[in-house]
Design a protein around this motif. Structure first.
Motif, PDB file in Angstrom:
ATOM      1  N   LEU A 170      69.490  41.367  41.477  1.00 58.49           N
ATOM      2  CA  LEU A 170      69.881  40.166  42.205  1.00 58.49           C
ATOM      3  C   LEU A 170      69.914  40.396  43.711  1.00 58.49           C
ATOM      4  CD1 LEU A 170      72.710  38.728  39.911  1.00 58.49           C
ATOM      5  CD2 LEU A 170      70.339  37.951  40.120  1.00 58.49           C
ATOM      6  N   LEU A 171      70.008  41.656  44.135  1.00 64.73           N
ATOM      7  CA  LEU A 171      69.951  41.955  45.563  1.00 64.73           C
ATOM      8  C   LEU A 171      68.589  41.601  46.150  1.00 64.73           C
ATOM      9  CD1 LEU A 171      71.878  45.327  45.773  1.00 64.73           C
ATOM     10  CD2 LEU A 171      72.524  43.204  46.911  1.00 64.73           C
ATOM     11  N   ASP A 172      67.534  41.781  45.365  1.00 67.74           N
ATOM     12  CA  ASP A 172      66.202  41.400  45.850  1.00 67.74           C
ATOM     13  C   ASP A 172      66.118  39.888  46.048  1.00 67.74           C
ATOM     14  OD1 ASP A 172      65.073  44.030  45.829  1.00 67.74           O
ATOM     15  OD2 ASP A 172      64.923  43.892  43.653  1.00 67.74           O
ATOM     16  N   ALA A 173      66.724  39.141  45.126  1.00 63.69           N
ATOM     17  CA  ALA A 173      66.740  37.686  45.263  1.00 63.69           C
ATOM     18  C   ALA A 173      67.576  37.271  46.469  1.00 63.69           C
ATOM     19  CB  ALA A 173      67.288  37.054  43.989  1.00 63.69           C
ATOM     20  N   ALA A 174      68.725  37.924  46.647  1.00 64.75           N
ATOM     21  CA  ALA A 174      69.583  37.614  47.789  1.00 64.75           C
ATOM     22  C   ALA A 174      68.896  37.948  49.109  1.00 64.75           C
ATOM     23  CB  ALA A 174      70.908  38.367  47.676  1.00 64.75           C
ATOM     24  N   THR A 175      68.127  39.037  49.113  1.00 61.43           N
ATOM     25  CA  THR A 175      67.364  39.402  50.309  1.00 61.43           C
ATOM     26  C   THR A 175      66.401  38.294  50.689  1.00 61.43           C
ATOM     27  OG1 THR A 175      67.509  41.774  49.815  1.00 61.43           O
ATOM     28  CG2 THR A 175      65.718  41.071  51.257  1.00 61.43           C
ATOM     29  N   ALA A 176      65.752  37.709  49.692  1.00 66.35           N
ATOM     30  CA  ALA A 176      64.769  36.653  49.949  1.00 66.35           C
ATOM     31  C   ALA A 176      65.412  35.366  50.437  1.00 66.35           C
ATOM     32  CB  ALA A 176      63.970  36.377  48.676  1.00 66.35           C
ATOM     33  N   ILE A 177      66.684  35.147  50.085  1.00 65.13           N
ATOM     34  CA  ILE A 177      67.348  33.902  50.456  1.00 65.13           C
ATOM     35  C   ILE A 177      68.227  34.087  51.696  1.00 65.13           C
ATOM     36  CG2 ILE A 177      68.894  32.068  49.699  1.00 65.13           C
ATOM     37  CD1 ILE A 177      66.158  32.196  48.256  1.00 65.13           C
ATOM     38  N   SER A 178      69.269  34.895  51.600  1.00 69.92           N
ATOM     39  CA  SER A 178      70.208  35.010  52.721  1.00 69.92           C
ATOM     40  C   SER A 178      69.839  36.126  53.687  1.00 69.92           C
ATOM     41  CB  SER A 178      71.630  35.236  52.200  1.00 69.92           C
ATOM     42  OG  SER A 178      71.740  36.458  51.488  1.00 69.92           O
ATOM     43  N   GLY A 179      69.233  37.207  53.189  1.00 67.85           N
ATOM     44  CA  GLY A 179      68.869  38.301  54.079  1.00 67.85           C
ATOM     45  C   GLY A 179      67.778  37.902  55.054  1.00 67.85           C
ATOM     46  N   TYR A 184      63.727  32.112  58.538  1.00 63.84           N
ATOM     47  CA  TYR A 184      63.057  30.878  58.141  1.00 63.84           C
ATOM     48  C   TYR A 184      63.601  29.705  58.972  1.00 63.84           C
ATOM     49  CZ  TYR A 184      62.818  33.719  53.784  1.00 63.84           C
ATOM     50  OH  TYR A 184      62.695  34.719  52.854  1.00 63.84           O
ATOM     51  N   LEU A 185      64.925  29.688  59.122  1.00 64.02           N
ATOM     52  CA  LEU A 185      65.552  28.589  59.852  1.00 64.02           C
ATOM     53  C   LEU A 185      65.270  28.666  61.349  1.00 64.02           C
ATOM     54  CD1 LEU A 185      68.913  28.371  57.892  1.00 64.02           C
ATOM     55  CD2 LEU A 185      66.963  26.820  57.774  1.00 64.02           C
ATOM     56  N   PHE A 186      65.196  29.883  61.877  1.00 69.09           N
ATOM     57  CA  PHE A 186      64.816  30.013  63.292  1.00 69.09           C
ATOM     58  C   PHE A 186      63.407  29.457  63.507  1.00 69.09           C
ATOM     59  CE2 PHE A 186      67.692  33.989  63.435  1.00 69.09           C
ATOM     60  CZ  PHE A 186      68.807  33.202  63.666  1.00 69.09           C
ATOM     61  N   TYR A 187      62.518  29.737  62.562  1.00 69.98           N
ATOM     62  CA  TYR A 187      61.152  29.224  62.684  1.00 69.98           C
ATOM     63  C   TYR A 187      61.138  27.701  62.552  1.00 69.98           C
ATOM     64  CZ  TYR A 187      56.148  28.572  62.019  1.00 69.98           C
ATOM     65  OH  TYR A 187      54.851  28.142  62.152  1.00 69.98           O
ATOM     66  N   ALA A 210      67.039  20.635  68.613  1.00 68.77           N
ATOM     67  CA  ALA A 210      66.655  21.342  67.390  1.00 68.77           C
ATOM     68  C   ALA A 210      67.788  22.257  66.923  1.00 68.77           C
ATOM     69  CB  ALA A 210      65.382  22.144  67.638  1.00 68.77           C
ATOM     70  N   LYS A 211      68.355  23.017  67.855  1.00 70.40           N
ATOM     71  CA  LYS A 211      69.460  23.922  67.503  1.00 70.40           C
ATOM     72  C   LYS A 211      70.678  23.142  67.026  1.00 70.40           C
ATOM     73  CE  LYS A 211      68.322  27.663  70.775  1.00 70.40           C
ATOM     74  NZ  LYS A 211      68.807  28.407  71.958  1.00 70.40           N
ATOM     75  N   GLU A 212      71.060  22.119  67.769  1.00 73.49           N
ATOM     76  CA  GLU A 212      72.261  21.356  67.421  1.00 73.49           C
ATOM     77  C   GLU A 212      72.100  20.648  66.080  1.00 73.49           C
ATOM     78  OE1 GLU A 212      73.816  20.272  71.958  1.00 73.49           O
ATOM     79  OE2 GLU A 212      72.739  18.766  70.757  1.00 73.49           O
ATOM     80  N   THR A 213      70.900  20.184  65.796  1.00 77.54           N
ATOM     81  CA  THR A 213      70.668  19.472  64.545  1.00 77.54           C
ATOM     82  C   THR A 213      70.809  20.395  63.350  1.00 77.54           C
ATOM     83  OG1 THR A 213      69.205  17.891  65.645  1.00 77.54           O
ATOM     84  CG2 THR A 213      69.016  18.067  63.248  1.00 77.54           C
ATOM     85  N   GLY A 218      74.133  22.187  58.893  1.00 74.59           N
ATOM     86  CA  GLY A 218      74.687  23.294  58.131  1.00 74.59           C
ATOM     87  C   GLY A 218      76.205  23.238  58.071  1.00 74.59           C
ATOM     88  N   ALA A 219      76.837  22.927  59.212  1.00 75.24           N
ATOM     89  CA  ALA A 219      78.294  22.833  59.252  1.00 75.24           C
ATOM     90  C   ALA A 219      78.791  21.718  58.339  1.00 75.24           C
ATOM     91  CB  ALA A 219      78.758  22.608  60.682  1.00 75.24           C
TER      92      ALA A 219
END
Length: 277
Positions: A170-179, A184-187, A210-213, A218-219
Motif C-alpha cells: 500500500l506504500l506504493d499506492a500511497a506514493t502514487a497519490i500523496s507522495g 500533479y497539483l502544482f502542474y 490559480a493558487k488561491e483557487t 482543497g480547504a
C-alpha cells in the motif's frame, strides 16, 4: 489516522540526507521542539546543504565516519537510487537504533539486506510537511516495538496527519497519490495560470488566482463532510459556465483516464525501485 503533536523527544537522531524533504522534516522537528538540535546529527555530503543544517544548531557531518557510536533513531532521507551505496555504512547502529526510510520503492526486505537484522519503519511523507499540511503513510517492519513506532509517528505528525497501513504494498499506492500528488497539483496550477493568461488576465494575477483557487477548494473539501463529487455538483448550475467547462473535463471520462494512467505510472515506478529488481 494516527498522530499527535509530540513533546521533546529524548535520544539521539541521525538524519542521512538533508535535501528538500530531509530539510523540511528537520526544520519541522526542531521548530516544534520535538527534538533538541544538539541531539541531531545530519549526514550530508553537499557543502551548502550541510551548512544549512548546521545553522539550525545540529551537528553536521560530511560522511558517516565521524558519527558518534550511539543513536536511537536513524532516518534515511535519500533518493532510492542512493540507498544501496549509502545505507550499509549505518549497519553498526542496528542493535540499538530503529531505522526509518522515506525512499520510495525500497522495501523492508531490501533494507534488511543492506542493514542486517534491523528494526525498520518505512514512511512516505510529502512536501507539504514543510508547512505542517502534509500527509505521511507509515508501515513498520517486524520487531518494531509500539513505543518506537509511536515516537516515529509523533515526529512525522509535526508535518501533518500520519496514517498507518497494514500492508507494505500500500506504500506504493500511497506514493502514487500523496507522495507524488503535490507535483500533479502544482502542474495543474501551472496549466490553469497559462490558460488564464491566454484569456487576458495579467500574469501575476493569473498565477495568484490559480493558487488561491486550488488552495480554497482543497480547504473547503477538508472542512466539510461532503464528498468532492457532491461539492462539484453544488457549484455546477444547469447550463452555466461551470457546466460548460466540466463537459470538457468529464466527457468520455478523459480526465479520469488520464489520472489513472498518471498514478499507475508512479505506482509502477515505485515498485520497480526495489533494490531486489
Amino acid at each position: 489516522m494516527v498522530g499527535t503533536v509530540p513533546s521533546a523527544a529524548a535520544g539521539r537522531l541521525i538524519l542521512v540526507g538533508c535535501g528538500n524533504m530531509g530539510y523540511a522534516l528537520l526544520s519541522g522537528w526542531l521548530d516544534s521542539k520535538a527534538l533538541e538540535p544538539g541531539n541531531v546529527h545530519v549526514v550530508e555530503p553537499l557543502d551548502d546543504l550541510r551548512e544549512r543544517a548546521a545553522r539550525l544548531g545540529t551537528k553536521a557531518h560530511e560522511g558517516p565516519a565521524s558519527l558518534p557510536d550511539q543513536a536511537n533513531l536513524v532516518v534515511f532521507a535519500l533518493k532510492p537510487q542512493a540507498m544501496v551505496a549509502e545505507v550499509p555504512a549505518y549497519r553498526r547502529f542496528a542493535e540499538q537504533a530503529v531505522f526509518v526510510s522515506i525512499a520510495a520503492g525500497i522495501t523492508i526486505r531490501d533494507l534488511g539486506a543492506l542493514l542486517g537484522k534491523a528494526r525498520v519503519i518505512r514512511a512516505m511523507p510529502n512536501t507539504a510537511a514543510a508547512i505542517g499540511k502534509g500527509s505521511t503513510i507509515v508501515f513498520p517492519g517486524d520487531g518494531v516495538q509500539e513505543i518506537s513506532l509511536n515516537r516515529v509517528v509523533s515526529l512525522f505528525a509535526v508535518g501533518g496527519p500520519v496514517h498507518k497501513v497494514d500492508s507494505e504494498p500500500l506504500l506504493d499506492a500511497a506514493t502514487a497519490i500523496s507522495g507524488s500528488g503535490p507535483a500533479y497539483l502544482f502542474y495543474f496550477m501551472e496549466c490553469l495560470a497559462i490558460a488564464a493568461r491566454e484569456l487576458g488576465l495579467p500574469g501575476q494575477l493569473a498565477m495568484t488566482l490559480a493558487k488561491e483557487t486550488v488552495f480554497g477548494a482543497g480547504a473547503l473539501a477538508m472542512q466539510t463532510e461532503s464528498e468532492p463529487g457532491q461539492l462539484r455538483r453544488q457549484v455546477t448550475s444547469a447550463k452555466g459556465t461551470t457546466e460548460a467547462a466540466l463537459s470538457i473535463l468529464t466527457g468520455g471520462d478523459e480526465l479520469l483516464c488520464l489520472i489513472r494512467r498518471t498514478t499507475r505510472a508512479a505506482f509502477d515506478r515505485s515498485k520497480s525501485l526495489s533494490a531486489n529488481k
